[in-house]
Design a protein around this motif. Structure first.
Motif, PDB file in Angstrom:
ATOM      1  N   ARG A  47     -27.515 -34.368   4.447  1.00 60.62           N
ATOM      2  CA  ARG A  47     -27.153 -32.937   4.526  1.00 60.62           C
ATOM      3  C   ARG A  47     -26.803 -32.363   3.152  1.00 60.62           C
ATOM      4  NH1 ARG A  47     -27.142 -31.044  10.221  1.00 60.62           N
ATOM      5  NH2 ARG A  47     -27.986 -32.927  11.178  1.00 60.62           N
ATOM      6  N   ALA A  48     -27.131 -33.077   2.115  1.00 61.77           N
ATOM      7  CA  ALA A  48     -26.814 -32.605   0.759  1.00 61.77           C
ATOM      8  C   ALA A  48     -27.841 -31.568   0.317  1.00 61.77           C
ATOM      9  CB  ALA A  48     -26.819 -33.781  -0.212  1.00 61.77           C
ATOM     10  N   PRO A  49     -27.457 -30.665  -0.560  1.00 59.10           N
ATOM     11  CA  PRO A  49     -28.439 -29.699  -1.063  1.00 59.10           C
ATOM     12  C   PRO A  49     -29.492 -30.357  -1.949  1.00 59.10           C
ATOM     13  CG  PRO A  49     -26.293 -29.386  -2.130  1.00 59.10           C
ATOM     14  CD  PRO A  49     -26.105 -30.441  -1.086  1.00 59.10           C
ATOM     15  N   MET A  50     -30.670 -29.737  -1.973  1.00 62.11           N
ATOM     16  CA  MET A  50     -31.729 -30.118  -2.910  1.00 62.11           C
ATOM     17  C   MET A  50     -31.649 -29.141  -4.087  1.00 62.11           C
ATOM     18  SD  MET A  50     -34.882 -30.467  -0.163  1.00 62.11           S
ATOM     19  CE  MET A  50     -36.181 -30.881  -1.334  1.00 62.11           C
ATOM     20  N   ARG A  51     -31.867 -29.658  -5.278  1.00 65.41           N
ATOM     21  CA  ARG A  51     -31.718 -28.801  -6.460  1.00 65.41           C
ATOM     22  C   ARG A  51     -33.059 -28.387  -7.057  1.00 65.41           C
ATOM     23  NH1 ARG A  51     -27.400 -30.280 -10.738  1.00 65.41           N
ATOM     24  NH2 ARG A  51     -27.955 -28.128 -11.230  1.00 65.41           N
ATOM     25  N   VAL A  52     -33.195 -27.072  -7.290  1.00 66.26           N
ATOM     26  CA  VAL A  52     -34.391 -26.533  -7.946  1.00 66.26           C
ATOM     27  C   VAL A  52     -34.427 -26.962  -9.415  1.00 66.26           C
ATOM     28  CG1 VAL A  52     -35.427 -24.374  -8.784  1.00 66.26           C
ATOM     29  CG2 VAL A  52     -34.661 -24.554  -6.392  1.00 66.26           C
ATOM     30  N   LEU A  53     -33.289 -26.972 -10.056  1.00 72.67           N
ATOM     31  CA  LEU A  53     -33.095 -27.268 -11.484  1.00 72.67           C
ATOM     32  C   LEU A  53     -33.807 -26.257 -12.384  1.00 72.67           C
ATOM     33  CD1 LEU A  53     -33.194 -31.179 -11.913  1.00 72.67           C
ATOM     34  CD2 LEU A  53     -31.194 -29.682 -11.787  1.00 72.67           C
ATOM     35  N   ASP A  54     -35.127 -26.151 -12.235  1.00 72.41           N
ATOM     36  CA  ASP A  54     -35.927 -25.222 -13.039  1.00 72.41           C
ATOM     37  C   ASP A  54     -37.086 -24.788 -12.149  1.00 72.41           C
ATOM     38  OD1 ASP A  54     -38.050 -24.256 -14.744  1.00 72.41           O
ATOM     39  OD2 ASP A  54     -37.099 -25.247 -16.445  1.00 72.41           O
ATOM     40  N   PRO A  55     -37.336 -23.476 -12.023  1.00 69.32           N
ATOM     41  CA  PRO A  55     -38.408 -23.033 -11.111  1.00 69.32           C
ATOM     42  C   PRO A  55     -39.777 -23.641 -11.459  1.00 69.32           C
ATOM     43  CG  PRO A  55     -37.076 -21.161 -11.802  1.00 69.32           C
ATOM     44  CD  PRO A  55     -36.620 -22.330 -12.621  1.00 69.32           C
ATOM     45  N   SER A 115     -33.771 -36.385  19.087  1.00 61.69           N
ATOM     46  CA  SER A 115     -33.799 -36.875  17.713  1.00 61.69           C
ATOM     47  C   SER A 115     -33.498 -38.373  17.691  1.00 61.69           C
ATOM     48  CB  SER A 115     -32.764 -36.117  16.885  1.00 61.69           C
ATOM     49  OG  SER A 115     -32.748 -36.621  15.568  1.00 61.69           O
ATOM     50  N   VAL A 116     -34.283 -39.129  16.943  1.00 58.32           N
ATOM     51  CA  VAL A 116     -34.122 -40.587  16.877  1.00 58.32           C
ATOM     52  C   VAL A 116     -33.201 -41.007  15.726  1.00 58.32           C
ATOM     53  CG1 VAL A 116     -35.354 -42.782  16.519  1.00 58.32           C
ATOM     54  CG2 VAL A 116     -36.366 -40.987  17.962  1.00 58.32           C
ATOM     55  N   PHE A 117     -33.364 -40.377  14.577  1.00 55.59           N
ATOM     56  CA  PHE A 117     -32.596 -40.770  13.382  1.00 55.59           C
ATOM     57  C   PHE A 117     -31.535 -39.742  13.002  1.00 55.59           C
ATOM     58  CE2 PHE A 117     -36.899 -42.549  12.958  1.00 55.59           C
ATOM     59  CZ  PHE A 117     -36.606 -43.891  12.790  1.00 55.59           C
ATOM     60  N   GLY A 118     -31.437 -38.647  13.758  1.00 58.57           N
ATOM     61  CA  GLY A 118     -30.657 -37.497  13.290  1.00 58.57           C
ATOM     62  C   GLY A 118     -31.501 -36.758  12.270  1.00 58.57           C
ATOM     63  N   ALA A 119     -31.265 -35.472  12.151  1.00 60.07           N
ATOM     64  CA  ALA A 119     -32.117 -34.655  11.269  1.00 60.07           C
ATOM     65  C   ALA A 119     -31.617 -34.671   9.827  1.00 60.07           C
ATOM     66  CB  ALA A 119     -32.160 -33.219  11.774  1.00 60.07           C
ATOM     67  N   LEU A 120     -32.572 -34.560   8.923  1.00 59.99           N
ATOM     68  CA  LEU A 120     -32.266 -34.209   7.535  1.00 59.99           C
ATOM     69  C   LEU A 120     -32.224 -32.691   7.464  1.00 59.99           C
ATOM     70  CD1 LEU A 120     -35.001 -36.607   6.487  1.00 59.99           C
ATOM     71  CD2 LEU A 120     -32.894 -36.689   5.159  1.00 59.99           C
ATOM     72  N   HIS A 121     -31.234 -32.178   6.774  1.00 62.58           N
ATOM     73  CA  HIS A 121     -31.150 -30.723   6.627  1.00 62.58           C
ATOM     74  C   HIS A 121     -30.597 -30.409   5.238  1.00 62.58           C
ATOM     75  CE1 HIS A 121     -30.783 -26.530   7.768  1.00 62.58           C
ATOM     76  NE2 HIS A 121     -29.582 -26.539   7.229  1.00 62.58           N
ATOM     77  N   HIS A 122     -31.426 -29.764   4.453  1.00 61.26           N
ATOM     78  CA  HIS A 122     -31.033 -29.487   3.066  1.00 61.26           C
ATOM     79  C   HIS A 122     -31.079 -27.992   2.769  1.00 61.26           C
ATOM     80  CE1 HIS A 122     -31.754 -33.780   2.298  1.00 61.26           C
ATOM     81  NE2 HIS A 122     -32.929 -33.644   2.863  1.00 61.26           N
ATOM     82  N   GLU A 123     -30.034 -27.506   2.175  1.00 64.88           N
ATOM     83  CA  GLU A 123     -30.106 -26.188   1.545  1.00 64.88           C
ATOM     84  C   GLU A 123     -30.662 -26.362   0.147  1.00 64.88           C
ATOM     85  OE1 GLU A 123     -26.937 -23.034   1.880  1.00 64.88           O
ATOM     86  OE2 GLU A 123     -25.844 -24.806   2.558  1.00 64.88           O
ATOM     87  N   VAL A 124     -31.339 -25.343  -0.332  1.00 66.09           N
ATOM     88  CA  VAL A 124     -31.864 -25.392  -1.693  1.00 66.09           C
ATOM     89  C   VAL A 124     -30.945 -24.581  -2.600  1.00 66.09           C
ATOM     90  CG1 VAL A 124     -33.832 -24.852  -3.180  1.00 66.09           C
ATOM     91  CG2 VAL A 124     -34.215 -25.649  -0.827  1.00 66.09           C
ATOM     92  N   ILE A 125     -30.459 -25.246  -3.634  1.00 61.51           N
ATOM     93  CA  ILE A 125     -29.558 -24.577  -4.587  1.00 61.51           C
ATOM     94  C   ILE A 125     -30.144 -24.677  -5.997  1.00 61.51           C
ATOM     95  CG2 ILE A 125     -27.531 -25.092  -3.169  1.00 61.51           C
ATOM     96  CD1 ILE A 125     -26.789 -27.269  -5.254  1.00 61.51           C
TER      97      ILE A 125
END
Lengths: 219, 219
Positions: A19-27, A208-218
Motif C-alpha cells: 500500500r506504499a506510494p509509487m514515486r514518479v521522481l521525474d516525469p 481476492s487471493v493475495f490481498g490487493a496491491l494499491h498504490h498512490e502515485v506521488i
C-alpha cells in the motif's frame, strides 16, 4: 522470448509495501506498473531439472514490478540489465502455499485472473497462466543452471500478457505498443502524480487471493 | 564505459567462500575470474550525491566476480544482464573499515596493488585505483538514483584493469582480448579442472589487507 527466458536480476535489498506510494521522481522517467505472479523457493540445488524445480516452490506471491520506462531503453542497450529502471518491487500482502491454491496452480502456472485498475478504470483483466511461455519450473531451473538458489529467492513470471485486445494489459507500455502499431502513435501516458494503481488476483468466486496491491502515485 | 557506469545486479542469495572451489560445470561455459574491490554500504537514501554517498561506505572488501564467459555473450545480447553467466561471487576473508585503510582509501578508490596468480604464475599485479573510471561515491549514487540501498548492499568497482601490458590482467578475458588484438587469436585458455586462482591485495609493505582468495578449480 519463446525459446529462452528473458530473466533479469532485481534488487534484493528492499521491497515496496503493498500500500506504499509509487514515486514518479521525474516525469521523463516514465513510471509504469507490471502485474505478475511469482514464487518463493526453498533452497534449490544448482542444475535442477524443471520438473524437480517445481517441488521447491514454497509460496506463491502477487507482485508489481515497478519500472521506469524512460530509463529502461538505455539500460537495455547497455546489455547489463536493469538497475535504475527497476526501483523496489511491490508485493501483495499475503503469500500463499501451493496446496491452498489447489488445482488453480498446475503445470507450473497459476490459472487465475488478475484485475488491474488505473484510477477507477479497469486497465486489464487477464489470465495469469494463458500466455506464460515458461512454467515456474522452467524459470527456476533457468535461474539455477549455474548456481544454487538460496531459500527465499523470488522468481517472477514476467509481466502477465494477453494477445486478446479486449482483455486489456498488465502494464502501460504494452498498451502503448499496441497503440503504436494500430494508430502510429502511443496515446496512453505513463503514471502521473495523483493517480492510483490497484492490482488484485481473484479466485473463481471473485475473492481476492493475495490481498490487493494499491498504490498512490506521488512526486 | 567512461561516461556512464556499466553496472549489473548480481545474485544476493549466496556467496562463494574465499577458499571454496570454483566449478567448471561445462568446458564450453568458459570459467573466468575477475579481481575487484567493493564496498559495503550503510542504509543509503535514494537520490544521494556522489560525495555524500562516499560517507555511506561501512566496509571495503576484495572479491572474485566469477564469470562464465561462454554464457555471458548471449546474455549480453539479450540486454537483461547476467544471470547464468554469473555464479556466486567470492569474497576475501576480511572486510576492512575505511579508517583502517588510511590514505590508501582516497578519492573513493583503494590505492593498493592486487596480485593475481593462476597456478604458480603471476597473472596480474595491478593498482586497484589507477583505471577505476568511477569512484565508489559515483557508483553508489548510480545504484541509488531511483531507490534507496539497504544496509549491507555491496557495490563493486568492476574488474581491475590496466592499459599497461607489463602489469598483466585481473581476468582471463582481458588477456585473451589483448592476444586477439596483437596476434589475431586468443591463446590463453579459460580455467580447467586442477588449476588454482589466488587473489590478494597488499599494503605498501607487502602484507595482505583482506586475506587472500584461493580457489581450486573442480568439475
Amino acid at each position: 522470448l519463446r525459446t529462452d527466458p528473458l530473466m533479469y536480476q532485481g534488487g534484493a535489498g528492499g521491497m515496496l509495501p503493498a500500500r506504499a506510494p509509487m514515486r514518479v521522481l521525474d516525469p521523463t522517467f516514465g513510471l509504469d506498473f507490471e502485474a505478475e505472479v511469482g514464487v518463493v523457493v526453498r533452497a534449490t540445488e544448482q542444475g535442477i531439472s524443471p520438473s524437480d524445480a517445481l517441488d521447491r516452490v514454497a509460496l506463491v506471491v502477487l507482485l508489481n514490478d515497478v519500472t521506469y520506462r524512460g530509463l529502461a531503453k538505455d539500460e537495455l542497450a547497455k546489455g547489463f540489465g536493469f538497475v535504475q529502471s527497476k526501483p523496489p518491487t511491490a508485493f501483495a500482502p499475503f503469500a500463499v502455499t501451493p496446496d491452498e491454491l489447489g488445482s488453480a496452480f498446475r503445470d507450473g502456472r497459476l490459472h487465475r485472473r488478475v484485475r488491474i485498475h488505473r484510477n477507477d478504470a479497469l486497465f486489464g483483466d487477464l489470465d495469469a497462466a494463458a500466455e506464460m511461455h515458461f512454467s515456474f519450473g522452467e524459470l527456476i531451473a533457468h535461474a539455477a543452471r549455474t548456481r544454487p538458489l538460496a531459500a527465499g529467492t523470488i522468481v517472477g513470471s514476467g509481466t502477465i500478457s494477453s494477445e486478446g485486445e479486449t482483455a486489456g494489459c498488465a502494464c502501460i507500455v504494452e498498451r502503448r505498443m499496441r497503440e503504436q502499431l494500430q494508430h502510429g502513435a502511443a496515446s496512453t501516458p505513463y503514471l502521473a502524480v495523483g493517480e492510483t494503481v490497484t492490482i488484485d488476483l481473484v479466485d473463481d468466486t471473485g475473492n481476492s487471493v493475495f490481498g490487493a496491491l494499491h498504490h498512490e502515485v506521488i512526486a
